[in-house]
Scaffold this motif. Structure first.
Motif, PDB file in Angstrom:
ATOM      1  N   THR A 141       0.838  -1.210   0.000  1.00  0.00           N
ATOM      2  CA  THR A 141       0.000   0.000   0.000  1.00  0.00           C
ATOM      3  C   THR A 141       0.867   1.252   0.000  1.00  0.00           C
ATOM      4  O   THR A 141       0.606   2.211  -0.726  1.00  0.00           O
ATOM      5  CB  THR A 141      -0.922  -0.012   1.239  1.00  0.00           C
ATOM      6  OG1 THR A 141      -1.733  -1.176   1.160  1.00  0.00           O
ATOM      7  CG2 THR A 141      -1.809   1.219   1.283  1.00  0.00           C
ATOM      8  N   ASP A 173      -5.793  -1.103  -4.908  1.00  0.00           N
ATOM      9  CA  ASP A 173      -5.102  -1.818  -3.828  1.00  0.00           C
ATOM     10  C   ASP A 173      -5.904  -3.062  -3.425  1.00  0.00           C
ATOM     11  O   ASP A 173      -7.111  -3.134  -3.654  1.00  0.00           O
ATOM     12  CB  ASP A 173      -4.933  -0.885  -2.618  1.00  0.00           C
ATOM     13  CG  ASP A 173      -3.868  -1.381  -1.638  1.00  0.00           C
ATOM     14  OD1 ASP A 173      -3.205  -2.399  -1.940  1.00  0.00           O
ATOM     15  OD2 ASP A 173      -3.694  -0.757  -0.576  1.00  0.00           O
ATOM     16  N   GLU A 174      -5.199  -4.027  -2.868  1.00  0.00           N
ATOM     17  CA  GLU A 174      -5.818  -5.255  -2.352  1.00  0.00           C
ATOM     18  C   GLU A 174      -6.626  -6.009  -3.391  1.00  0.00           C
ATOM     19  O   GLU A 174      -7.761  -6.447  -3.134  1.00  0.00           O
ATOM     20  CB  GLU A 174      -6.661  -4.936  -1.107  1.00  0.00           C
ATOM     21  CG  GLU A 174      -5.747  -4.523   0.035  1.00  0.00           C
ATOM     22  CD  GLU A 174      -6.494  -4.104   1.296  1.00  0.00           C
ATOM     23  OE1 GLU A 174      -7.652  -4.502   1.457  1.00  0.00           O
ATOM     24  OE2 GLU A 174      -5.886  -3.395   2.109  1.00  0.00           O
TER      25      GLU A 174
END
Ligand SMILES: Nc1ncnc2c1ncn2[C@@H]1O[C@H](COP(=O)(O)OP(=O)(O)OP(=O)(O)O)[C@@H](O)[C@H]1O
Ligand SMILES: [Mg+2]
Length: 392
Positions: free
Chosen positions: A66, A168-169
């Protein structure tokens, strides 16, 4: 005297702790990722077609995915780019289409406040002006991710910059949203617009995602597997903020910290934080303080990283991990099966589940190892207490 403001320099005895032992928070000194960031910056400068305009970062929890995405976003913004950034969850496509991209267009598209025939309604543009009003009213075109991104990139192109899309993720549960996003970006690439794409996720989550159909675009992205950073970098990440705030780190303290951290970025911040906090009024952080700091950091890692992770697993899966923790290195599946008293077939099922959860990873033939830093140490220090947690 309790005023711990961020103010630097003389004055109060106690200064604010400069370290950031929290996920997703930019550290005071970002280390060990210059290669990735340089490739990214180069790609922005190189223009459409540069391979570095699609990047994928994978790595274990707390390895700094991140933070690196955020750094890439900052780099893009510094180059005058606009950034559309989301964290994966169901509905993220809608968030982009209904909120993020329209907000950017409202702010930056010179035609955003024009008549209804202009604006972001790209697909209506082909109709004759005279008839347009009624036609658009009866057949309202719902903007798509692709059309909004295209329009924003066109607006930006006129100013000599572009649009970065950041996710993200990334994981398989959001595959439909991601597919549409990837296709929109790919379309922008094909039409030579200044668009870049960065995404991050846990390794096996990303693998699972890339294996589904129509993910060619993502499969072709440049993939960086983020790992531990070098000790020299860790030393810089610790010393920099401490010295900038007017304190020092003794050699013994630094050595103890390096041994404990093993290049793991989350631990850099956690140990750094505890080093600072051990005795905030002392100017020098010495070896004794460091020993204490390391123990506290390990306990804190247990609370914020390991325990939540283990709580999400079944008792059986935890047993499997406990059985693995008896080994100093990688574990042989057949051994684990016999330690647990289950068939090899059974053990393979646990193995598959734990790999999919990015808790362990395959290693050579038939072996597995921990994919979460310091999980083995945590398990050894916390033998099972739950009723179903008996290990032979
Ligand atoms: N390159 C780095 N240098 C110094 N500290 C870092 C670096 N990368 C990450 N950190 C620190 O480590 C911690 C974890 O970073 P981050 O949240 O980016 O990890 P992550 O890989 O996204 O984890 P997760 O998989 O849980 O989302 C943060 O406190 C961050 O400040
Ligand atoms: Mg993260």
């Amino acid at each position: 005297m309790g005023n711990l403001s961020a103010q630097e320099g003389q004055g109060g005895e106690e200064r604010r702790n400069p370290f950031t032992p929290t996920f997703g928070v930019t550290p005071p000194e970002l280390v060990g990722r210059s290669e990735e960031l340089e490739s990214f910056r180069d790609a922005l400068a190189e223009g459409p077609g540069s391979p570095g305009r699609a990047m994928l970062f994978t790595g274990a929890r707390g390895m700094g995915k991140t933070v690196l995405l955020n750094a890439a976003e900052d780099a893009a913004q510094q180059a005058g780019w606009l950034v559309a950034s989301v964290t994966s969850r169901r509905g993220m496509r809608d968030e982009l289409v209904q909120t993020i991209l329209p907000a950017l267009l409202l702010q930056h598209d010179p035609q955003a406040h024009g008549s209804t025939t202009t604006g972001v309604n790209v697909s209506a543009a082909g109709f004759g002006i005279g008839a347009t009003k009624e036609t658009t009213a009866r057949y309202e075109v719902t903007p798509s991710f692709r059309s909004l991104l295209e329009r924003l990139a066109e607006v930006q192109m006129e100013r000599g910059s572009g649009v970065l899309v950041s996710v993200d993720e990334a994981h398989r549960a959001v595959v439909d949203d991601l597919r549409e996003i990837a296709q929109g970006v790919q379309h922008a690439f094909r039409t030579n617009l200044d668009v870049a794409f960065v995404a991050a996720g846990l390794p096996s989550a990303v693998d699972a995602l890339l294996n589904v159909d129509a993910m060619t675009f993502l499969r072709r992205a440049e993939r960086f597997a983020l790992g531990a950073v070098r000790d020299s970098e860790v030393a810089r990440a610790l010393r920099g903020p401490i010295e900038a705030a007017g304190r020092t780190l003794s050699t013994a303290a630094l050595d103890a910290a390096l041994v404990a951290i093993q290049g793991y970025p989350f631990f850099v911040q956690l140990v750094g934080y505890e080093l600072w906090a051990a005795q905030p009024s002392s100017r020098e952080i010495d070896g004794d303080q460091a020993e204490r700091a390391v123990r506290r950091a390990a306990r804190r890692a247990g609370r914020v990283l390991h325990e939540p992770l283990l709580a999400d697993l079944s008792g059986r899966d935890r047993d499997f991990l406990q059985a693995m923790a008896q080994d100093d290195g990688a574990s042989r599946l057949s051994e684990i099966a016999s330690r647990l008293g289950v068939t090899l077939n059974h053990a393979s099922q646990y193995r598959a589940r734990l790999i999919a959860a990015d808790v362990i990873e395959p290693h050579q033939h038939g072996q597995v190892r921990f994919a979460v830093p310091f999980l083995r140490d945590h398990l050894r220090q916390h033998p099972p207490t739950s009723p179903d947690g008996e290990v032979s």
